[in-house]
Design an enzyme around this catalytic site. Sequence first.
Site, PDB file in Angstrom:
ATOM      1  N   VAL A   1       0.778  -1.154   0.247  1.00  0.00           N
ATOM      2  CA  VAL A   1      -0.023   0.085   0.044  1.00  0.00           C
ATOM      3  C   VAL A   1       0.842   1.179   0.029  1.00  0.00           C
ATOM      4  O   VAL A   1       0.768   2.209  -0.751  1.00  0.00           O
ATOM      5  CB  VAL A   1      -0.783   0.175   1.246  1.00  0.00           C
ATOM      6  CG1 VAL A   1      -2.158   0.998   1.145  1.00  0.00           C
ATOM      7  CG2 VAL A   1      -1.003  -1.186   1.876  1.00  0.00           C
TER       8      VAL A   1
ATOM      9  N   HIS B   1       1.399  -7.587   0.358  1.00  0.00           N
ATOM     10  CA  HIS B   1       1.642  -8.095   1.899  1.00  0.00           C
ATOM     11  C   HIS B   1       1.955  -9.551   1.729  1.00  0.00           C
ATOM     12  O   HIS B   1       1.379 -10.640   1.024  1.00  0.00           O
ATOM     13  CB  HIS B   1       0.171  -8.226   2.722  1.00  0.00           C
ATOM     14  CG  HIS B   1       0.102  -6.792   3.093  1.00  0.00           C
ATOM     15  ND1 HIS B   1       0.718  -6.327   4.460  1.00  0.00           N
ATOM     16  CD2 HIS B   1      -0.657  -5.809   2.656  1.00  0.00           C
ATOM     17  CE1 HIS B   1       0.169  -5.177   4.729  1.00  0.00           C
ATOM     18  NE2 HIS B   1      -0.602  -4.758   3.815  1.00  0.00           N
TER      19      HIS B   1
ATOM     20  N   ASN C   1       9.092   4.773  -7.315  1.00  0.00           N
ATOM     21  CA  ASN C   1       8.114   5.799  -7.015  1.00  0.00           C
ATOM     22  C   ASN C   1       8.497   6.801  -5.816  1.00  0.00           C
ATOM     23  O   ASN C   1       9.602   6.496  -5.383  1.00  0.00           O
ATOM     24  CB  ASN C   1       6.895   5.239  -6.713  1.00  0.00           C
ATOM     25  CG  ASN C   1       5.593   6.067  -6.638  1.00  0.00           C
ATOM     26  OD1 ASN C   1       5.768   7.088  -7.086  1.00  0.00           O
ATOM     27  ND2 ASN C   1       4.674   5.628  -5.787  1.00  0.00           N
TER      28      ASN C   1
ATOM     29  N   LEU D   1     -11.567 -44.911  18.531  1.00  0.00           N
ATOM     30  CA  LEU D   1     -11.107 -44.355  19.738  1.00  0.00           C
ATOM     31  C   LEU D   1     -10.343 -45.466  20.575  1.00  0.00           C
ATOM     32  O   LEU D   1     -10.482 -46.457  20.186  1.00  0.00           O
ATOM     33  CB  LEU D   1     -11.957 -44.010  20.747  1.00  0.00           C
ATOM     34  CG  LEU D   1     -12.824 -42.585  20.052  1.00  0.00           C
ATOM     35  CD1 LEU D   1     -14.223 -42.219  21.079  1.00  0.00           C
ATOM     36  CD2 LEU D   1     -12.001 -41.396  20.052  1.00  0.00           C
TER      37      LEU D   1
ATOM     38  N   SER E   1      -5.916 -44.026  14.010  1.00  0.00           N
ATOM     39  CA  SER E   1      -5.980 -43.356  12.944  1.00  0.00           C
ATOM     40  C   SER E   1      -6.882 -42.175  12.811  1.00  0.00           C
ATOM     41  O   SER E   1      -7.935 -42.377  12.161  1.00  0.00           O
ATOM     42  CB  SER E   1      -6.077 -44.307  11.712  1.00  0.00           C
ATOM     43  OG  SER E   1      -6.862 -45.163  11.591  1.00  0.00           O
TER      44      SER E   1
END
Lengths: 619, 299
Positions: free
Chosen positions: A13, A93, A144, A446, A519
Amino acid sequence: MNDLLKFMTCGSVDDGKSTLIGHMLYDAKLLYTDQEKTLWQDSKVKNAEGHMDYSLLLDGLVAEREQGITIDVAYRFFSTQHRSFIVADTPGHEQYTRNMAVGASFADLAIILVDATRGILPQTRRHVRICALMGIEHFVLALNKMDLVDYAKERYDSISQDAIQMMKSHDVQSWQVIPVSATQGDNVTHWSVNMPWYESESLLSYLEKVSTLEQRTNRSFSMPVQRVSRPHQYYRGLQGQVAGSAIKISDEIMVLPGQEKARIKTIHRGSTLVEIAEEGHFVSIQLDRELDVSRGCVLASSEDLACTDMFTASILWMDEQELIPGRNYLLKIGTKTLTAYIMSIRHRMDINTGELVSTDSLAKNELGQCDVAVSEPMVFERFANNKALGSLILMDRISNMTSACGVIDDVLTRSSHVVWQEMEITRDMRARQKNQVPVTIWFTGLSGSGKSTLANALEKRLVSLGRHTMILDGDNIRHGLNRNLGFGETDRVENIRRVAEVAKLMNDAGLVVLASFISPYERDRELAREILGEHFLEIYLSTSLEECQRRDVKGLYAKAKRGEIPGFTGISGPYEKPSHPDLEIDTGQCSVEEAIDRIEKLMDDVLMTHNGSVYQVEE
Amino acid sequence: MNNLTHLDRLEAEAIYVMREVVVECEHPVMLYSIGKDSSVMLHLAIKAFYPDKPPFPLLHIDTTWKFREMISFRDRKAQELGMQLLVHTHQEGLRNGLNPFDHGAAYTDIMKTEALKEALDQYGFSVAFGGGRRDEEKSRAKERIFSFRNAAHAWDPKNQRPEMWNLYNTRINKKESIRVFPLSNWTEKDIWEYIKRENIEVVPLYFAKVRPVLYREGNIIMVDDQRLKLLPGEEIVYRRVRFRTLGCYPLTGGVESSAETLDQIIEETKSAVTSERTSRVIDQETTSSMERRKREGYF
């Protein structure tokens, strides 16, 4: 000269990028009066003094205007008497690097904004690096804020000197430094009297004249087949866009992969029959003989194009989810989509400094060089030689995101990597010997959900039926083969990969494998499925967390709750339920016998349809 | 790309995009709004798939307030090309008598945006081609060629999928859809030059002719049927006018013009001092009204 120039602008910017383009459009009288009116109104809202804020012309999204930043690429169109232009205004950015890459993949030329008061910064180098990576060959450094350094020639000279090195390191041949002031308008559309020492052209004049015709010579014809048109039995058109040099009727071409040859019989552009098709033309080509050609094949005139299933590529990672070696993705190159494995990350390149750093993962907006293997041989070319056959994207199988883009640096030919040994005794023969269909039954769920219990019970049942089996269990494997692996993400992926590869070898040996692993991640199980192919059955044990905790056979839940086991699945780590398991069993709701009856039935149903005869054992 | 003209490059890009959609996506449809952009898009589709017919139907969202000449042009074109034309109108809006005079933004939201969403859902189209161009408006200028929409058809401008080279990722999850804009990189001037080069037929309303009009709030509105009621002080006058864009006739401003040929239109476009959208009454509300509409599912 080309009458259309696609260019992009890079800078942050503060560099005044949007202001530069806004000013160019304004000065060149390329705005409509209603656009100018809106600009005036918006400028007044933005600042009390009512100075014209040219950047408001480009930042189009509400969030961008509110925050005064550029988030995504904006495209602007204008034409002068000499040329038509499309500008991709891209964010500067680092966090929006991927959006800059989008703009760069589109453009022929990049304008890099450099603040004359600050000179070439790490971000400048990043911008040039990303643009060069994506294939941009022409650069303008717009120096610039010359008004803030008193239009000093010394400043221009010293920054130009630094630029030489930078451009050389990226092998950029075509570039120009132009001193400008975006707010004051010096050298934007007209040569400025404030810098009499600058003898070249204004930015707009330069853009009107620069030639972007590709320098490369000796590029042979190629065309990825996009679509096969078969309106009736007498016509079979191979549709696509020509890359490389022209092709004409009766020229000989080769269809890759496969390497069969044929001659061009007809060429259509739309409904018009033509003699010759040139680079960039969209065509429908008919060959003089029937070959097996489908979408994804490549027509090529050169004998040099070879097929391979491995290459090295520079990958710009764009996904929130990190890149970890061992994962597989969908890769799109030309018109072909296939499965790709990231075998290894050779190194990460710091996008600001260019420094090479060793790493085992790539995060969003990071750049790295990777070795990639694909599921079947295809035509791959170095990006520097052939953009169409050297650029790729990677897509996530589950989220469908475009996870990365990349360019091929090097193609690894068959001779340079291990050739799969053709074995005379096949998997099929070993299976027949054992009178069974080798398969891997993968139990996921689980801790305490009943994986090992079911695997053991199922094994007893199968062995009693005369089957040959082997159990792979999380704990056993971790004590031996995978002793060197921890529980971090990279190691977890490697753990599953090794288990799946071992299971595959055992399947190749003819065995039925019963694998029980928590897994918890869908993508890890997908990886196992990918490695094991069609003889992979996923059994999801959906036993509730409460029930598992109640059982707590190994006392692990108690420990985890005391915080002694970090990342414990169900307590402090996630479990992703399988979206399409082959079977779901809640062991809180059924007996072991019932459960293995269901698994056995599944094996019968699925495997019979795969390969009926083998599994039908006369008992 | 050597020696291709500007129009050749734009044409090749649009055709490439259309072919990718047809090969990779299920259930595509082409939004056909009868205007010049739709006419160009349809022409490109015919070139892209020749000798096949474009393998998708056309869908027109009919608000029932389009110019009569547009409707007759639409029906004749579909028949000539032998393509399937689906016409969809928001029935509830119609029953409730929604009209552009009394209902303002609600009319557009329901008769256009909601009607479009309803039609896409009803027919199960997962991909729709639209003739939108990036030069039309700021939020369009930010949009990708492949614009992904969630199950509610909403656009998320802050999280757009990267689009690299010509490698389009067309994969979507269930219920999601894609709006595809093959003409993203065309300008109004390109459209007219291409219409001329390819000799594409467009609705005659684009050419200047003496027409019955009235002046209302700075716009020249054509009196296309009796539903347009005169307000106090208004009168129907006959003026030589043409239209730069076509939509619902009460919401479309004409321009006084003598451009009767394509060359004259191109000259007029090149020297125009206002952008095309000034002639669309709905876009003039606020700077970000288009972004809002797109977030809500508009094209």
